[in-house]
Design a protein around this motif. Structure first.
Motif, PDB file in Angstrom:
ATOM      1  N   LEU A 145      44.661  42.563  49.341  1.00 31.40           N
ATOM      2  CA  LEU A 145      44.671  43.929  49.584  1.00 31.40           C
ATOM      3  C   LEU A 145      45.922  44.151  50.640  1.00 31.40           C
ATOM      4  CD1 LEU A 145      41.312  45.779  48.992  1.00 31.40           C
ATOM      5  CD2 LEU A 145      43.127  45.287  47.285  1.00 31.40           C
ATOM      6  N   ALA A 146      46.119  43.428  51.658  1.00 37.26           N
ATOM      7  CA  ALA A 146      46.927  43.564  52.748  1.00 37.26           C
ATOM      8  C   ALA A 146      48.213  43.094  52.284  1.00 37.26           C
ATOM      9  CB  ALA A 146      46.544  42.835  54.036  1.00 37.26           C
ATOM     10  N   SER A 147      48.058  41.983  51.381  1.00 35.21           N
ATOM     11  CA  SER A 147      49.424  41.236  50.881  1.00 35.21           C
ATOM     12  C   SER A 147      50.126  42.428  49.864  1.00 35.21           C
ATOM     13  CB  SER A 147      49.081  40.003  50.387  1.00 35.21           C
ATOM     14  OG  SER A 147      50.553  39.350  49.765  1.00 35.21           O
ATOM     15  N   LEU A 148      49.386  43.309  48.996  1.00 33.05           N
ATOM     16  CA  LEU A 148      49.732  43.994  48.160  1.00 33.05           C
ATOM     17  C   LEU A 148      50.251  45.253  49.007  1.00 33.05           C
ATOM     18  CD1 LEU A 148      49.559  45.030  45.072  1.00 33.05           C
ATOM     19  CD2 LEU A 148      48.159  46.616  46.302  1.00 33.05           C
ATOM     20  N   ARG A 149      49.748  45.709  50.023  1.00 31.42           N
ATOM     21  CA  ARG A 149      50.231  46.716  50.485  1.00 31.42           C
ATOM     22  C   ARG A 149      51.719  46.463  51.097  1.00 31.42           C
ATOM     23  NH1 ARG A 149      45.317  46.911  53.397  1.00 31.42           N
ATOM     24  NH2 ARG A 149      43.588  48.176  52.075  1.00 31.42           N
ATOM     25  N   SER A 150      51.820  45.186  51.718  1.00 30.81           N
ATOM     26  CA  SER A 150      53.178  44.966  52.342  1.00 30.81           C
ATOM     27  C   SER A 150      54.110  44.751  51.136  1.00 30.81           C
ATOM     28  CB  SER A 150      53.099  43.568  52.982  1.00 30.81           C
ATOM     29  OG  SER A 150      51.977  43.362  53.884  1.00 30.81           O
ATOM     30  N   VAL A 172      54.357  56.169  50.228  1.00 25.38           N
ATOM     31  CA  VAL A 172      53.342  55.499  49.583  1.00 25.38           C
ATOM     32  C   VAL A 172      51.859  55.797  50.368  1.00 25.38           C
ATOM     33  CG1 VAL A 172      53.342  53.110  50.688  1.00 25.38           C
ATOM     34  CG2 VAL A 172      52.070  53.319  48.414  1.00 25.38           C
ATOM     35  N   GLU A 173      50.886  56.174  49.343  1.00 28.39           N
ATOM     36  CA  GLU A 173      49.305  56.058  49.927  1.00 28.39           C
ATOM     37  C   GLU A 173      48.740  55.250  49.032  1.00 28.39           C
ATOM     38  OE1 GLU A 173      47.075  59.947  50.320  1.00 28.39           O
ATOM     39  OE2 GLU A 173      49.068  60.713  50.763  1.00 28.39           O
ATOM     40  N   PHE A 174      47.752  54.610  49.823  1.00 27.74           N
ATOM     41  CA  PHE A 174      46.921  53.711  49.147  1.00 27.74           C
ATOM     42  C   PHE A 174      45.504  54.085  49.313  1.00 27.74           C
ATOM     43  CE2 PHE A 174      50.268  50.810  50.694  1.00 27.74           C
ATOM     44  CZ  PHE A 174      50.601  50.315  49.746  1.00 27.74           C
ATOM     45  N   THR A 175      44.628  54.073  48.443  1.00 23.10           N
ATOM     46  CA  THR A 175      43.134  54.307  48.612  1.00 23.10           C
ATOM     47  C   THR A 175      42.496  53.169  48.139  1.00 23.10           C
ATOM     48  OG1 THR A 175      43.802  56.663  47.729  1.00 23.10           O
ATOM     49  CG2 THR A 175      41.305  56.033  47.691  1.00 23.10           C
TER      50      THR A 175
END
Ligand code: BES
Ligand code: ZN
Length: 462
Positions: A346-351, A363-366
């Protein structure tokens, strides 16, 4: 315990009691215990009460345990042998789209179909019918023996279909109550709709929602189209970049911890003779999609995926609207295998998403849960006994298989209670889990109950 188990009396009892067992299942199915919908909280409570009464009618002690969400049900039946924790969930998925149901989802009925008689209704398979197979087997056993050959802790959850928010704290706080040698879970299916299956690995699951925002309002796509950033277009590019042309996921580090499957393992899966064409044909598909170079079973049991479960933005109503939307969002989930770390992914996806954003787009992530894959050690002798019991009942060799789906509780049993799970279930691929017109075959219900009775007999003989 009687010196020699009287299995044939128990199996006969199951045949005679089938109408009553079905009628009690119908009673439970009439309770609309949709856990995700606060409007059904009282129904979840009623389903928990129903199960407490059901366990008490077996002679078990049983109680409802409040949680911040829906109650847990814990019951206890003494017995002469190892202690086993039987887990099931009494909550069900929402029923929409309601107009695709042929009959009201909470007015269950028996229906004759070309493939045999089925119990139709929400939760018939997932998981009310399945959990009652074990309860019914215990009831039939106790009608012909003084006690069970195992001590049973029944553990029923009411939030499985909505991410089990109360589960971890409950397990942490009730380790003694739930202590056991092995967990039993009946929430899975037959292999290829014919062979009984003991699931020895489950994929993990991590979910995240990505919402991109551009302009502070929806815009006219002629008056602003060109100069203004379009979040749908940017989101589409981002999502499209998550797989390469061979179907591999491109996220840095994604495959860290994904195992290389041995040739022996591959050969044993090959030997199962899985009908991939039939599997796809059932849902009107014909060609394997996904990662190039892998068989269907390899993909389901040993390869991770990145899937898009929902995508929204702009105008999606009837007709057409020339809008340039302010927002676009996508729900993305990863099925995980081996030692893949859901949080690292999930951290890799956010980056990756953050690095791909043009100026002015935010962007906002939930997060929607993150649990690793689980693998059962199978050291407990019950695994072999279950394999024998299932093989005798279904007259097809029981297979030790993987599963593409996820049952996070099996992982928490390992990490919090130190328990492996023996996962055996009797669902079929056309049961319509989470879909309209869910059903459970009467054959699955009957032979599932008989399977657990045979398992008890094997345990009694050891
Ligand atoms: N019973 C299923 C899991 C399942 C289905 C396992 C078929 C093996 C074969 C369970 O109720 C379920 O749907 N689990 C969810 C995960 C949960 C966290 C929402 C899943 O796999 O998507
Ligand atoms: Zn389920």
């Amino acid at each position: 315990m009687s010196p020699t188990p009287n299995l044939s009396a128990v199996l006969d009892h199951i045949e005679t009691e089938l109408p009553q067992d079905l009628s009690r299942l119908m009673d439970l199915l009439r309770i609309p215990s949709i856990s995700t919908d606060p409007a059904h909280a009282a129904d979840c409570d009623s389903a928990a009460d129903w199960l407490v009464a059901e366990l008490q009618s077996l002679g078990a002690t049983a109680a409802k345990h409040p949680t911040p969400g829906h109650p847990m049900v814990v019951g206890h039946l003494p017995g002469d042998g190892p202690r086993m924790l039987f887990y099931g969930h009494y909550d069900v998925q929402p029923v929409d789209p309601l107009d695709l149901w042929d009959k009201p989802p909470f007015e269950p009925e028996l229906q004759d179909t070309p493939k045999g008689q089925v119990i139709r209704g929400r939760g018939a398979c997932d998981d009310k019918g399945q959990l009652l197979t074990f309860v019914n087997a215990c009831r039939a056993w106790l009608a012909h023996h003084d006690s069970l050959p195992i001590e049973v802790v029944f553990f029923f959850e009411g939030e499985e279909e909505s991410g089990s928010p109360s589960l971890i704290p409950f397990l942490e706080a009730n380790k003694d109550l739930l202590k056991a040698d092995l967990a039993l879970i009946c929430d899975t299916g037959l292999f290829d709709d014919r062979a009984p299956s003991i699931i020895t690995s489950l994929r993990g699951l991590a979910g995240i929602e990505i919402t991109l925002t551009g302009a502070d309002r929806d815009l006219h796509s002629g008056a602003f189209g060109g100069p203004a950033a379009n979040p749908i277009r940017i989101l589409s590019q981002i999502l499209a970049g998550l797989h390469d042309e061979t179907g591999r996921v491109t996220l840095p580090g994604f495959y860290d911890g994904a195992p290389v499957i041995s040739d022996e393992q591959l050969a044993s899966w090959e030997a199962l003779g899985f009908d991939a064409k039939g599997f796809l044909g059932d849902v009107d598909l014909s060609e394997l999609a996904g990662e190039a170079g892998y068989s269907a079973l390899e993909m389901l049991w040993s390869r991770p995926t990145c899937e898009f479960n929902g995508i929204t933005g702009g105008y999606t109503g009837a007709g057409f609207k020339t809008v340039l939307p302010s927002q676009a969002s996508a729900k993305v989930s990863f099925r995980l295998v081996g030692q893949q770390d859901p949080h690292a992914i999930l951290a890799s996806l956010r980056s990756y998403v953050e690095a791909a954003l043009p100026p002015d787009v935010t962007v906002e992530f939930t997060d929607h849960g993150a649990g690793p894959a689980s693998h059962m050690a199978m050291t407990h002798p019950a695994f072999d006994l279950a394999r024998e019991a299932l093989t005798e009942e279904w007259e097809v060799p029981a297979a030790f298989t993987g599963a593409g789906g996820s049952i996070p509780v099996a992982g928490y049993f390992q990490t919090i209670l130190g328990l492996d799970s023996l996962l055996a279930g009797f669902g079929k691929s056309d049961d319509g889990l989470h879909s309209p017109n869910e059903k459970y075959d009467v054959e699955s219900f009957r032979k599932g109950t008989r399977s657990w009775a045979r398992f008890l007999a094997k345990l009694a003989e050891t």
